[in-house]
Design an enzyme around this catalytic site. Structure first.
Site, mmCIF file in Angstrom:
data_model
loop_
_atom_site.group_PDB
_atom_site.id
_atom_site.type_symbol
_atom_site.label_atom_id
_atom_site.label_comp_id
_atom_site.label_asym_id
_atom_site.label_seq_id
_atom_site.Cartn_x
_atom_site.Cartn_y
_atom_site.Cartn_z
ATOM 1 N N ASP A 36 0.914 -1.218 -0.187
ATOM 2 C CA ASP A 36 0.042 0.041 0.051
ATOM 3 C C ASP A 36 0.775 1.266 0.098
ATOM 4 O O ASP A 36 0.289 2.320 0.247
ATOM 5 C CB ASP A 36 -1.200 0.076 1.075
ATOM 6 C CG ASP A 36 -1.970 -1.114 1.151
ATOM 7 O OD1 ASP A 36 -2.433 -1.587 -0.038
ATOM 8 O OD2 ASP A 36 -2.523 -1.454 2.289
ATOM 9 N N ALA A 37 2.048 1.226 -0.363
ATOM 10 C CA ALA A 37 2.917 2.495 -0.702
ATOM 11 C C ALA A 37 2.412 3.254 -1.776
ATOM 12 O O ALA A 37 2.471 4.313 -1.884
ATOM 13 C CB ALA A 37 4.358 2.131 -0.821
ATOM 14 N N GLY A 38 1.767 2.529 -2.699
ATOM 15 C CA GLY A 38 1.032 3.525 -3.986
ATOM 16 C C GLY A 38 1.872 2.983 -5.280
ATOM 17 O O GLY A 38 1.680 3.918 -6.018
ATOM 18 N N LYS A 39 2.175 1.880 -5.301
ATOM 19 C CA LYS A 39 2.724 1.148 -6.460
ATOM 20 C C LYS A 39 1.783 1.369 -7.655
ATOM 21 O O LYS A 39 2.215 1.812 -8.698
ATOM 22 C CB LYS A 39 3.109 -0.266 -6.532
ATOM 23 C CG LYS A 39 4.479 -0.383 -5.466
ATOM 24 C CD LYS A 39 4.897 -1.942 -5.306
ATOM 25 C CE LYS A 39 3.719 -2.930 -5.097
ATOM 26 N NZ LYS A 39 3.126 -2.740 -3.750
ATOM 27 N N THR A 40 0.496 0.803 -7.676
ATOM 28 C CA THR A 40 -0.260 0.915 -8.785
ATOM 29 C C THR A 40 -0.665 2.350 -8.922
ATOM 30 O O THR A 40 -0.826 2.635 -10.154
ATOM 31 C CB THR A 40 -1.312 0.189 -8.289
ATOM 32 O OG1 THR A 40 -1.195 -1.116 -8.163
ATOM 33 C CG2 THR A 40 -2.480 0.224 -9.756
ATOM 34 N N LEU A 41 -0.846 3.281 -7.929
ATOM 35 C CA LEU A 41 -1.073 4.663 -8.402
ATOM 36 C C LEU A 41 0.027 5.453 -9.175
ATOM 37 O O LEU A 41 -0.159 5.824 -10.230
ATOM 38 C CB LEU A 41 -1.322 5.231 -7.113
ATOM 39 C CG LEU A 41 -1.625 6.921 -7.210
ATOM 40 C CD1 LEU A 41 -2.857 7.141 -8.058
ATOM 41 C CD2 LEU A 41 -1.480 7.643 -5.802
ATOM 42 N N LYS A 81 1.144 -6.892 -14.131
ATOM 43 C CA LYS A 81 1.251 -7.136 -12.833
ATOM 44 C C LYS A 81 1.342 -8.669 -12.621
ATOM 45 O O LYS A 81 0.235 -9.501 -12.615
ATOM 46 C CB LYS A 81 -0.175 -6.730 -12.174
ATOM 47 C CG LYS A 81 -0.175 -7.119 -10.664
ATOM 48 C CD LYS A 81 0.231 -6.138 -9.613
ATOM 49 C CE LYS A 81 -0.213 -6.108 -8.190
ATOM 50 N NZ LYS A 81 0.787 -5.324 -7.139
ATOM 51 N N GLU A 140 4.872 -4.227 -12.429
ATOM 52 C CA GLU A 140 4.599 -3.738 -10.844
ATOM 53 C C GLU A 140 4.815 -5.047 -10.124
ATOM 54 O O GLU A 140 4.208 -6.274 -10.266
ATOM 55 C CB GLU A 140 3.332 -3.456 -10.694
ATOM 56 C CG GLU A 140 3.028 -2.877 -9.441
ATOM 57 C CD GLU A 140 1.607 -2.629 -9.143
ATOM 58 O OE1 GLU A 140 0.966 -2.714 -7.998
ATOM 59 O OE2 GLU A 140 0.991 -1.812 -10.014
ATOM 60 N N ARG A 192 -2.055 13.492 -1.705
ATOM 61 C CA ARG A 192 -3.386 12.644 -1.561
ATOM 62 C C ARG A 192 -4.592 13.550 -2.528
ATOM 63 O O ARG A 192 -4.613 14.691 -2.521
ATOM 64 C CB ARG A 192 -3.863 13.026 -0.093
ATOM 65 C CG ARG A 192 -3.308 12.141 0.950
ATOM 66 C CD ARG A 192 -4.041 11.835 2.538
ATOM 67 N NE ARG A 192 -4.282 13.281 2.838
ATOM 68 C CZ ARG A 192 -3.225 13.824 3.748
ATOM 69 N NH1 ARG A 192 -1.964 13.229 3.735
ATOM 70 N NH2 ARG A 192 -3.279 15.192 4.130
#
Length: 240
Positions: free
Chosen positions: A12-17, A37, A116, A214
């Site tokens: 949940d560090a934001g890889k996909t974002l 992925k 990813e 954010r």
């Protein structure tokens, strides 16, 4: 064609974002783009089979359009570590199998391809191999997504050290603000935030490709396009 492996300082560090934002930015510049992925847990059952929201997000930002199975060949329903989810499914994904799956899409030679990972750099793929081994096998430069929160300096530096210890180049890093305690309502909050970024810039010794705040949007597509506004692509010399 340039391909990168995208990893994070933690789940949940934001890889996909960040990955979807970079793909959206590439498309904005008229480049072909592909997000892969290879392994995903936490998938949902659909009429088409198991589907992962992160993989679907990457698929939506890939151009030309790519079949889901190409983007995410290994899908598992439990939202747990991939090697544990695979074990429950009676499977054992291996680096050789993953490399074989990504060989064909990599051969398409799109302008930008992002692979990813899952979780952080040292997440296990099976009892003997880490998912990071795919990046090592393919000799891919790495983009590190740093989840900006308490403890991120240690996590980011250890991740960068591990990436380099595995013989790979840290091509860049992206900060993704996930700490709800950072409101910037006070000058002290802003000063601490800027000090943390300065420490990351000094100690990671790699280009910063952007800082994503954010975002006040909810849908994956809107978030990808919004994130693109805060990102820069890896060096133009590499994207050719």
């Amino acid at each position: 064609m340039t391909a990168y492996f995208v990893t994070g300082t933690d789940t949940d560090a934001g890889k996909t974002l960040v990955a979807s934002g970079l793909l959206a930015l590439a498309r904005r510049h008229g480049l072909t783009a592909l997000g892969l992925k290879p392994v995903a847990s936490g998938c949902e059952s659909t009429a088409e089979g198991l589907r992962n929201i992160d993989a679907l997000t990457l698929q939506a930002q890939s151009t030309p359009t790519t079949p889901y199975v190409t983007i995410n060949p290994y899908t598992y329903e439990p939202a747990i570590a991939p090697h544990l989810a695979a074990r429950r499914a009676g499977e054992k994904p291996t680096l050789d199998a993953l490399a074989a799956h990504v060989a064909e899409p990599l051969a398409e030679k799109r302008d930008l391809t992002l692979i990813e990972g899952a979780g952080g750099w040292r997440v296990p793929l099976n009892d003997d191999e880490d998912l990071a081994g795919l990046a090592v096998h393919l000799e891919l430069p790495v983009i590190l997504v740093v989840g900006l929160q308490l403890g991120c300096l240690n996590h980011a530096r250890l991740s960068a050290e591990a990436i380099r210890a595995d013989g790979l180049r840290l091509a860049g890093w992206v900060g993704n603000l996930i700490d709800p305690g950072l409101s910037f309502d006070e000058a002290a909050d802003e000063a601490c935030y800027r000090d943390n970024l300065a420490t990351l810039e000094r100690t990671l010794d790699a280009p910063c490709l952007g800082i994503v705040p954010r975002l006040a949007v909810d849908t994956p597509d809107a978030r990808a396009r919004a994130a693109a506004d805060y990102l820069t692509l890896p060096t133009c010399e590499e994207l050719r």
